[in-house]
Design a protein around this motif. Structure first.
Motif, PDB file in Angstrom:
ATOM      1  N   THR A 562       0.828  -1.209   0.000  1.00  0.00           N
ATOM      2  CA  THR A 562       0.000   0.000   0.000  1.00  0.00           C
ATOM      3  C   THR A 562       0.860   1.256   0.000  1.00  0.00           C
ATOM      4  O   THR A 562       0.409   2.323  -0.418  1.00  0.00           O
ATOM      5  N   VAL A 569      -1.141   7.543   3.157  1.00  0.00           N
ATOM      6  CA  VAL A 569      -2.173   6.808   2.419  1.00  0.00           C
ATOM      7  C   VAL A 569      -3.386   6.690   3.333  1.00  0.00           C
ATOM      8  O   VAL A 569      -3.265   6.254   4.480  1.00  0.00           O
ATOM      9  N   GLU A 570      -4.553   7.098   2.835  1.00  0.00           N
ATOM     10  CA  GLU A 570      -5.780   7.009   3.623  1.00  0.00           C
ATOM     11  C   GLU A 570      -6.090   5.547   3.948  1.00  0.00           C
ATOM     12  O   GLU A 570      -5.840   4.644   3.144  1.00  0.00           O
ATOM     13  N   LYS A 572      -8.979   3.987   4.149  1.00  0.00           N
ATOM     14  CA  LYS A 572      -9.935   3.387   3.214  1.00  0.00           C
ATOM     15  C   LYS A 572      -9.273   3.043   1.882  1.00  0.00           C
ATOM     16  O   LYS A 572      -9.618   2.051   1.240  1.00  0.00           O
ATOM     17  N   GLU A 573      -8.304   3.863   1.471  1.00  0.00           N
ATOM     18  CA  GLU A 573      -7.602   3.590   0.214  1.00  0.00           C
ATOM     19  C   GLU A 573      -6.784   2.308   0.330  1.00  0.00           C
ATOM     20  O   GLU A 573      -6.672   1.544  -0.634  1.00  0.00           O
ATOM     21  N   ARG A 574      -6.207   2.046   1.512  1.00  0.00           N
ATOM     22  CA  ARG A 574      -5.426   0.819   1.716  1.00  0.00           C
ATOM     23  C   ARG A 574      -6.317  -0.405   1.500  1.00  0.00           C
ATOM     24  O   ARG A 574      -5.924  -1.366   0.831  1.00  0.00           O
ATOM     25  N   MET A 576      -9.106  -0.436  -0.208  1.00  0.00           N
ATOM     26  CA  MET A 576      -9.536  -0.447  -1.603  1.00  0.00           C
ATOM     27  C   MET A 576      -8.486  -1.071  -2.518  1.00  0.00           C
ATOM     28  O   MET A 576      -8.817  -1.765  -3.477  1.00  0.00           O
TER      29      MET A 576
END
Length: 699
Positions: A562, A569-570, A572-574, A576
């Protein structure tokens, strides 16, 4: 003219004659707002006949001609209370039981909970002065009128004034219970075409008349009286606004009649133009916009290609952009109005387009509130990751053609764990299929003449299929499908068919190269995590994760990180990232802390406390237990147990078995030293790998 206004005018004249220094104080100052710098003139505000200067300069907006005052002005001069919410950039003004909420750059205010439009772009601003100090500045008229005060403009001395002590007698009862037109503003939308906003105190009713030779648009406001409060010059009872910006030359305003009350606004045009008039949500303001009419959409062949035809009265300015999850292309037609309704949908199937939606779009943050936008949304078939269209203007029509794409001949769908790929030939044809399991590649060969495309590429990246490529060699076309792992497949079509369909699924016999493991180094960038004993958590997490990534790749696993550097890195993005790649496992690496007792040490493993959509809780618990067991066995660290969590985003939102490993306590000096030790990090990595492989043996 109202009696109080006559009295106030004499008082103002006396004030200015008796205070000659007043005009001399109007210095030029430099301010910055909305990313631009302006030179403006500092002015006072005349309150009940007294000219008041604020220690924070008050000035007129250089473009939109409205007065901006600091919030403190309201506190000092009105006796109001002001509360500021930094997070939402909202000021709450409390005065004599009334509550007003105003937000920087918002085109609405809330008065006692009621949402009201701010007309003419007169919005609150964050202003930076030449001393580099920034202040929240609010529109004098908007807030003062919301508080119930009378606001006006002295045309002789060019100053705003406020009357806070009106009585019905002073008002002469002239406009009691009448619709009052208080403002006519000429502004510009996102395309710089002038727009006219008419503001009143009640819902406005109107009729329009179009005249020619010369071209004019007449707007009659019914049952309304004129009481303009801004800097509009009047001659013979007619106010005039010189515009001289296409298509408007001039705007005239007058009290056309008094029995009945009619306010007339005449817009003198350079040439005949189509227009639209729409009301604010509360009906108290009208905006005149010059628009292009969108008359309909249909599908036609253009130059031998399927295309969308948008029938349009004029050539509009167009903005396009793509949206994802799901993939869509958005086409916005600016200064446009949709005929026949506000929303339509079409089931046109054109290339990679599977449907079209068109609406009269209510502007969001991308546009100004008074803009008229027709928005087309092109829904895109699955598997097309970066679609594009060409847009041309012919014969008063916009022509939208999907650019050549493999999506024109190949359909891709997902259904749970199944993947379906269909090749659409122009006619029935034979084909050959070769699958190289060791290389994770399938090649489908057929005559080139049956495919209406020379070459193409589709990026799938769903965790099972990497991509699909089409190429032609002489008389043969080759479609190459690259997989991330071994697959099992079924041919769903006949030996000779015009639709060659295949179903793919994961192979039961799994090699390391068939697995995808996402490694998540916790924190990073501006988020250091725990910081104790000279160590930042983000640094330890990244070092161990990089070593884990290298070792897993050496063993043949597919890995995705990630982050592989010190970036933010947010959370939620991790999750996603892992979901997008259909990973088999998600391993989040963290370091612990417990300031209440620096002697606490050991390893913990966190897991999600409930079933997830695609993962049973028992699988996640098994992974957590195995991982903790191997880490404690390998390092000799204290066993701090597996910990259930409900709201930890990275292990809650991932759609595969996932754990968050706390490698040790940075608050423990000895353990902090170990976590920085190269050899100890290697032991942690080998223990995690043993846990991964032991888990894969069971599941």
């Amino acid at each position: 003219m109202n009696k109080w206004k006559i009295a106030l005018s004499f008082l103002l004249i006396f004030t200015f004659l008796a205070t000659p220094a007043l005009a001399a104080n109007n210095d030029k100052i430099t301010v910055s707002m909305d990313g631009k710098s302006y030179s403006v003139e500092e002015i006072p505000v005349v309150i009940d006949g007294q000219a008041i200067y604020s220690d924070i300069p008050t000035f007129i907006h250089p473009v939109l001609d409205y007065t901006l005052v600091p919030i403190r002005f309201l506190v000092e001069r009105y006796g109001a209370e002001v509360n500021w919410d930094q997070k939402t950039k909202t000021a709450t003004v409390l005065h004599e039981g009334k509550e007003i909420k105003i937000t920087i750059n918002s085109e609405y205010i809330y008065v006692d909970g009621e949402k009201r439009d701010i007309v003419g772009g007169t919005t609150p601003k964050l202003v930076t002065f030449s001393n580099k100090e920034s202040r929240t500045m609010v529109p004098l008229r908007v807030v003062s009128e919301a508080l119930g005060f009378e606001v006006g403009w002295d045309r002789v001395n060019r100053l705003p004034y406020i009357n806070t002590n009106r009585s019905e007698e002073e008002n002469g009862n002239e406009n009691i219970n009448k619709k009052v037109i208080s403002n006519v503003i000429v502004g510009k939308g996102s395309t710089n075409i002038p727009k006219i906003t008419i503001a009143g105190n009640e819902e406005l009713n109107y009729t329009t008349t179009v005249l020619k030779d010369p071209n004019r648009l007449v707007i009659d406001l019914e049952d309304a009286v004129l009481d303009l409060k801004d800097n509009i010059s009047f001659e013979g009872g007619v106010g005039k606004i010189e515009v001289n910006s296409y298509p408007i030359e001039q705007v005239s305003i007058s009290q056309f009649s008094s029995s009945p009350d009619v306010v007339r606004i005449v817009v003198n045009l350079m040439e005949e133009r189509d227009f639209d008039i729409f009301s604010s949500d509360d009906g108290k303001s009208l905006t005149l916009s010059f628009v292009n009419r969108v008359k309909g959409i249909e599908s036609q062949l253009v130059d031998g290609k399927e295309a969308l035809i948008i029938h349009s009265a004029e050539k509009p300015e167009v903005k396009t952009f793509n949206l994802f999850n799901p993939t869509r292309i958005v086409i916005d037609l600016l200064d446009s109005s949709l005929e026949g309704g506000t929303y339509f949908s079409y089931d046109y199937n054109i290339g990679f387009i599977k449907g079209i939606r068109v609406s009269q779009f209510k502007p969001d943050g991308l546009y100004k509130a008074e803009d008229r936008i027709v928005r087309l949304v092109l829904d895109i078939k699955e598997g097309i990751s970066d679609p594009n269209v060409s847009i041309d203007w012919r014969d008063n029509n916009l022509i939208v053609i999907p650019q050549t794409s493999l999506g024109e001949v190949i359909d891709y769908f997902t259904d749970g764990k199944d993947r379906l790929v269909t090749i659409n030939a122009k006619e029935k044809t034979g084909y050959d299929i070769e699958y190289a399991r060791e290389d994770n590649i399938m090649i489908i060969t057929m005559p080139s003449k049956v495919l209406d495309i020379e070459e193409g590429y589709m990026n799938i990246g769903d965790g099972l299929i990497n991509d699909i490529t089409l190429s032609k060699e002489d008389l043969l076309a080759k479609i190459t499908i690259k997989f991330r792992r071994g697959v099992e497949y079924r041919i769903l079509s006949d030996e000779i068919d015009e639709k060659i369909s295949l179903n793919f699924n994961r192979a039961e016999s799994v090699k390391p190269s068939d697995r995808i493991i996402v490694i998540d180094p916790g924190h990073g960038g501006s988020d250091p995590g725990a910081v104790h004993n000279g160590t930042k958590e983000k640094d330890v997490n990244l070092k161990v994760s990089l070593k884990l990534n290298d070792r897993l790749r050496e063993l043949g696993y597919n890995t995705i990180m990630t982050r592989d550097s010190d970036i933010s890195v947010e959370r939620k993005e991790r999750a996603m990232i892992a979901n997008y790649h259909n990973a088999d496992l998600f391993i989040s690496i963290h370091s612990n802390s417990y300031t209440a007792s620096p002697n606490v040490s050991g390893i913990q493993v966190l897991y999600h406390a409930h079933d997830k959509a695609k993962v049973k809780k028992e699988e996640t618990v098994a992974l957590a237990k195995i991982m903790l067991e191997e880490l404690v066995k390998g390092t000799g660290a204290a066993d701090k147990g597996i910990i259930p969590r409900e709201r930890t985003v990275v292990i809650r939102d991932t759609e595969m078995p996932s754990v968050l490993i706390e490698l040790g306590f940075l608050t423990n000096e000895k353990e902090a030293q170990l976590l920085n030790d190269d050899e100890y990090q290697n032991i942690l990595v080998e223990s995690i790998i043993k846990g991964i492989e032991k888990y894969f043996d069971l599941y």
